[in-house]
Design a protein around this motif. Structure first.
Motif, short mmCIF file in Angstrom:
data_model
loop_
_atom_site.label_atom_id
_atom_site.label_comp_id
_atom_site.label_asym_id
_atom_site.label_seq_id
_atom_site.Cartn_x
_atom_site.Cartn_y
_atom_site.Cartn_z
N ILE A 1 0.76 -1.43 -0.13
CA ILE A 1 0.24 0.24 -0.38
C ILE A 1 0.89 1.43 0.02
CG2 ILE A 1 -1.62 1.48 2.19
CD1 ILE A 1 -2.67 -1.32 2.40
N ALA A 2 1.88 0.90 0.48
CA ALA A 2 2.89 2.78 1.17
C ALA A 2 3.62 2.79 -0.15
CB ALA A 2 3.75 2.07 1.93
N VAL A 3 3.73 1.61 -1.25
CA VAL A 3 4.48 2.21 -2.64
C VAL A 3 3.82 3.47 -3.39
CG1 VAL A 3 5.83 1.70 -4.31
CG2 VAL A 3 6.08 0.49 -1.76
N PRO A 4 2.61 2.31 -3.52
CA PRO A 4 2.26 2.93 -4.67
C PRO A 4 1.38 4.90 -4.46
CG PRO A 4 1.01 1.22 -4.20
CD PRO A 4 1.98 1.40 -3.45
N ALA A 5 1.12 4.82 -3.20
CA ALA A 5 0.65 5.67 -2.54
C ALA A 5 2.10 7.08 -1.91
CB ALA A 5 -0.16 5.74 -0.92
N ALA A 6 3.36 6.85 -1.88
CA ALA A 6 3.73 7.48 -1.51
C ALA A 6 4.07 7.98 -3.65
CB ALA A 6 5.42 6.92 -1.13
N MET A 7 4.06 7.38 -5.07
CA MET A 7 4.15 8.08 -5.66
C MET A 7 2.85 8.36 -5.63
SD MET A 7 5.13 7.82 -8.48
CE MET A 7 4.41 8.44 -10.21
N LEU A 8 1.64 8.01 -5.20
CA LEU A 8 0.47 9.00 -5.09
C LEU A 8 1.34 10.77 -5.15
CD1 LEU A 8 -2.03 8.81 -6.93
CD2 LEU A 8 -3.39 8.22 -4.29
N VAL A 9 1.07 10.68 -3.61
CA VAL A 9 1.45 11.99 -3.27
C VAL A 9 2.27 12.64 -4.05
CG1 VAL A 9 2.26 13.01 -0.96
CG2 VAL A 9 1.13 10.83 -1.08
N LEU A 10 3.76 11.78 -4.76
CA LEU A 10 4.54 12.80 -5.25
C LEU A 10 4.22 13.00 -7.15
CD1 LEU A 10 8.12 10.66 -4.25
CD2 LEU A 10 7.84 12.54 -4.13
N ALA A 11 3.36 12.59 -7.28
CA ALA A 11 2.38 12.73 -8.54
C ALA A 11 1.75 13.89 -8.14
CB ALA A 11 2.08 11.78 -9.03
N LEU A 12 0.69 13.75 -6.91
CA LEU A 12 -0.11 15.33 -6.97
C LEU A 12 0.87 16.08 -6.49
CD1 LEU A 12 -2.95 13.39 -4.67
CD2 LEU A 12 -2.89 14.20 -7.06
N TRP A 13 1.64 16.21 -5.89
CA TRP A 13 3.05 17.10 -5.79
C TRP A 13 3.09 17.93 -7.17
CZ3 TRP A 13 4.14 21.15 -2.28
CH2 TRP A 13 5.22 21.80 -3.00
N ARG A 14 3.70 17.01 -8.33
CA ARG A 14 4.48 17.68 -9.23
C ARG A 14 2.95 18.46 -10.28
NH1 ARG A 14 6.27 19.62 -13.31
NH2 ARG A 14 7.37 18.25 -15.05
N LEU A 15 2.07 17.79 -9.86
CA LEU A 15 0.90 18.43 -10.12
C LEU A 15 0.19 19.73 -9.73
CD1 LEU A 15 -2.57 18.41 -12.24
CD2 LEU A 15 -3.37 17.41 -10.26
#
Length: 170
Positions: free
Chosen positions: A60-74
């Protein structure tokens, strides 16, 4: 916060089209959708019982971290587009970009070998183009994305003419 090294005094920066945000968002969506889907595969396999490792918390943590980074980039994309600018001077072209790590590139007209205009499918649909300046140095990465097509064509012709004039004077 402008600095003298990045923003020389007396320079009036021309900004790229705000439509370039859409081009960046399309690239962001395509890349992050694929990458997040790939990182979520272990979670799916653990939930289906096909895999016992990794532990559920890690899956769960790996895709969640990727999602947070993606939202920051957005969140940063519109600001990054507003940070891109260029200025034509008598002897050179200045290209500016960056928020956290700012960069100003000076390309002398006499060093330009050729000027290239590229258009991708999303840029074409929005009436934009990317100007590429090629010099003798292979390390020069002088790109000016997000220009309206008419401005890109004008710059290509003007920079080519200035480059030929400066080269003839050498």
């Amino acid at each position: 916060m402008p600095t003298t090294a990045i923003d020389p005094p007396g320079i009036e920066w021309q900004r790229v089209s705000p439509k370039y945000v859409t081009v960046c968002l399309v690239g962001w969506a395509a890349g992050n959708l694929l990458f997040t889907a790939l990182l979520s595969l272990p979670l799916v396999f653990v939930l289906l019982g096909w895999w016992e490792w990794p532990p559920l918390w890690l899956a769960i943590a790996v895709p969640a971290a990727m999602l947070v980074l993606a939202l920051w980039r957005l969140v940063l994309i519109p600001r990054q587009v507003r940070a891109i600018g260029y200025a034509e001077r008598d002897d050179d072209l200045l290209i500016r970009r960056g928020i956290f790590f700012q960069r100003t590139m000076v390309v002398p007209y006499g060093r330009m070998q050729y000027v290239d205009v590229a258009v991708g499918p999303v840029e074409r649909a929005l009436g934009l183009c990317t100007l590429k300046l090629h010099t003798a140095s292979p390390g020069t990465n002088a790109l000016l994305p997000g220009l309206p097509a008419a401005e890109g064509a004008r710059l290509r012709e003007q920079l080519t003419a200035r480059g030929e004039a400066r080269l003839a004077g050498l």
